[in-house]
Design a protein around this motif. Structure first.
Motif: not given
Length: 154
Positions: A1-13, A15-24, A111-114
């Motif tokens: 899960x940590x890798x997916x969360x980092x990837x979300x930060x990389x792919x979506x930035x 703020x958007x990555x944080x929203x996507x990960x928190x919702x999922x 996410x911010x690390x991503x």
């Protein structure tokens, strides 16, 4: 899960990555809890009814504190926590709120690390002193809440 969360930060930035990960994460918590509660709870209670009665008493008294400590400490995988809460009588609303709120700091860090993934040389670069201070602070806070709760009861 940590890798997916980092990837979300990389792919979506950030703020958007944080929203996507928190919702999922919210959907993951609710779906696994509801699945276990409505599919397996009766079967499990049939085998362990006496033990679960004692556990449910403890959940009514301190369940949300235990949930918070487990989420913040990151010792137990999220799926196991969700399944364990699914076989208890913990209410879905408080379970979801505590789960998401207690996971925000670590999810934010990942996410911010991503977002900085291009600069990372090793996994240890994710845990700079600020990130580690946040994690240790959360762990101390969670243990402190548990100790205070026990002193008030005892």
């Amino acid at each position: 899960t940590a890798l997916y969360t980092i990837a979300a930060g990389f792919l979506f930035g950030s703020v958007n990555g944080l929203i996507v990960v928190l919702f999922s994460f919210l959907l993951h918590c609710m779906a696994s809890l509801l699945l276990v509660r409505y599919v397996l709870k009766e079967l499990i209670q049939g085998y362990f009814s006496e033990r679960l009665a004692k556990i449910n008493e403890g959940i009514k008294k301190r369940g949300l504190y235990y949930l918070f400590v487990l989420r913040v400490s990151m010792i137990t995988p999220s799926f196991f926590i969700n399944c364990a809460c699914g076989i208890t009588d913990m209410k879905i609303g408080p379970f979801t709120v505590v789960s998401v709120l207690s996971s925000i700091p670590i999810i934010t860090i990942l996410v911010f690390s991503g977002k900085m993934i291009g600069e990372i040389q090793s996994i240890w670069d994710l845990y700079n002193p600020v990130n580690l201070a946040v994690l240790v602070g959360l762990l101390v806070f969670a243990i402190g809440l548990t100790v205070l709760k026990r002193r008030r009861e005892g």
